[in-house]
Design a protein around this motif. Structure first.
Motif, short mmCIF file in Angstrom:
data_model
loop_
_atom_site.label_atom_id
_atom_site.label_comp_id
_atom_site.label_asym_id
_atom_site.label_seq_id
_atom_site.Cartn_x
_atom_site.Cartn_y
_atom_site.Cartn_z
N LEU A 174 2.95 11.18 -8.95
CA LEU A 174 1.95 11.34 -10.02
C LEU A 174 1.46 12.47 -9.95
CD1 LEU A 174 0.36 8.01 -10.91
CD2 LEU A 174 2.14 9.11 -12.24
N VAL A 175 0.81 13.01 -8.66
CA VAL A 175 0.37 14.40 -8.61
C VAL A 175 1.18 15.50 -8.55
CG1 VAL A 175 -0.80 15.50 -6.48
CG2 VAL A 175 -1.35 13.24 -7.07
N GLY A 176 2.56 15.04 -8.13
CA GLY A 176 3.57 16.14 -8.46
C GLY A 176 3.83 16.44 -9.92
N ILE A 177 3.61 15.39 -10.81
CA ILE A 177 3.89 15.59 -12.31
C ILE A 177 2.77 16.37 -12.84
CG2 ILE A 177 4.00 14.19 -14.49
CD1 ILE A 177 5.44 12.06 -12.81
N LEU A 178 1.52 15.91 -12.22
CA LEU A 178 0.60 16.52 -12.83
C LEU A 178 0.37 18.26 -12.45
CD1 LEU A 178 -2.51 15.91 -13.98
CD2 LEU A 178 -3.26 15.70 -11.77
N SER A 179 0.93 18.52 -11.36
CA SER A 179 0.89 19.80 -11.04
C SER A 179 1.66 20.68 -11.97
CB SER A 179 1.28 20.08 -9.44
OG SER A 179 2.70 19.74 -9.62
N TYR A 226 0.79 -1.25 0.14
CA TYR A 226 0.06 0.18 -0.01
C TYR A 226 0.78 1.23 0.01
CZ TYR A 226 -2.81 3.93 1.98
OH TYR A 226 -3.34 5.04 2.16
N ASP A 227 1.87 1.27 0.83
CA ASP A 227 2.62 2.41 1.05
C ASP A 227 3.40 2.76 -0.35
OD1 ASP A 227 2.23 2.73 3.66
OD2 ASP A 227 3.97 1.70 4.18
N ALA A 228 3.80 1.67 -1.19
CA ALA A 228 4.37 2.02 -2.53
C ALA A 228 3.61 2.63 -3.35
CB ALA A 228 4.80 0.36 -3.01
N GLN A 229 2.26 2.02 -3.44
CA GLN A 229 1.09 2.81 -4.48
C GLN A 229 0.88 4.33 -3.74
OE1 GLN A 229 -0.02 1.45 -6.98
NE2 GLN A 229 1.54 -0.22 -6.41
N SER A 230 1.09 4.61 -2.53
CA SER A 230 0.96 5.95 -1.87
C SER A 230 2.06 6.59 -2.45
CB SER A 230 1.00 5.72 -0.32
OG SER A 230 0.84 7.08 0.20
N ARG A 231 3.09 6.40 -2.49
CA ARG A 231 4.32 6.99 -3.07
C ARG A 231 4.24 7.41 -4.53
NH1 ARG A 231 7.14 3.71 0.33
NH2 ARG A 231 7.47 2.26 -1.28
N ARG A 232 3.53 6.25 -5.15
CA ARG A 232 3.33 6.58 -6.64
C ARG A 232 2.25 7.48 -6.86
NH1 ARG A 232 0.51 3.93 -11.02
NH2 ARG A 232 -0.42 2.37 -9.79
#
Length: 208
Positions: free
Chosen positions: A50-55, A40-46
């Motif tokens: 992705l949100v950082g890239i989207l910004s 789960y933590d791995a998906q959280s980091r992903r």
């Protein structure tokens, strides 16, 4: 979208790493939250990545995997990891909706005053341009995810109602505004059902 996970091959057998779909991982996290917390933590980091890239380009066509990941994180954090983890995911989604992820480095001159759409001047607001530029599919996914988290009791009602009132006043998306309106009405109705009126909350909502 697949992720790495572990599955037992039988009683006493060694656990082997196999690719897991998010739907499978969601089921495993529900059955064994501690055992699959690392996955789960791995998906959280992903998601954070992705949100950082989207910004950097909020109006770019989103990857279907991002929409799926938002839904996964909302569902799993609010059921298997409710508390600090669900609070963090809710805050991340809310920041994405209001453009906070990119506003920290933006000057006040980049904030544009946004007139409310079909609403009273009392609901006028300002948001970073990133909030309006956010792709409608991502905005819809975030709203749906937050409603899911609210329905599971992972988000306080007033926190979400304030955000939805703000979005409803400035986002030029008729279908989204209808969804926000229906949630607001239903949530207030549920809060006050069976004669259990929350007068303090009602007064705060009326002030909007």
């Amino acid at each position: 979208m697949s992720t790495k996970g572990e599955t037992s091959t039988g009683s006493g057998a060694s656990r082997s790493t196999l690719p897991l779909k998010l739907s499978q991982l969601q089921n495993f996290c529900k059955r064994d939250p501690d055992g699959y917390k690392e996955d789960y933590d791995a998906q959280s980091r992903r998601l954070v990545s992705l949100v950082g890239i989207l910004s950097l380009s909020p109006n770019a066509d989103p990857s279907p995997s991002l929409v799926e990941l938002i839904q996964f994180m909302a569902a799993v954090s609010s059921s298997s990891y409710k508390g600090e983890e669900s609070d963090r995911i809710a805050a991340l989604l809310m920041d994405l909706l209001v453009g906070s992820s990119s506003s920290s480095s933006s000057s006040s001159s980049q904030r544009q005053p946004l007139s409310p759409v079909g609403s009273s001047p009392l609901l006028q607001s300002t948001l970073p341009l990133a909030a309006l530029q956010l792709h409608r599919d991502i905005r819809k996914a975030c709203v749906s995810a937050l409603i899911l988290m609210r329905n599971k009791g992972a988000v306080p009602p007033l926190r979400l109602l304030q955000l939805f009132f703000q979005l409803m006043a400035v986002v030029p998306d008729k279908n989204l505004r209808e969804s926000l309106y229906h949630h607001i009405v239903n949530d207030i109705r549920n809060i006050n059902k069976n004669g259990k009126r929350d007068e303090k909350l009602n007064r705060t909502i009326q002030s909007f």
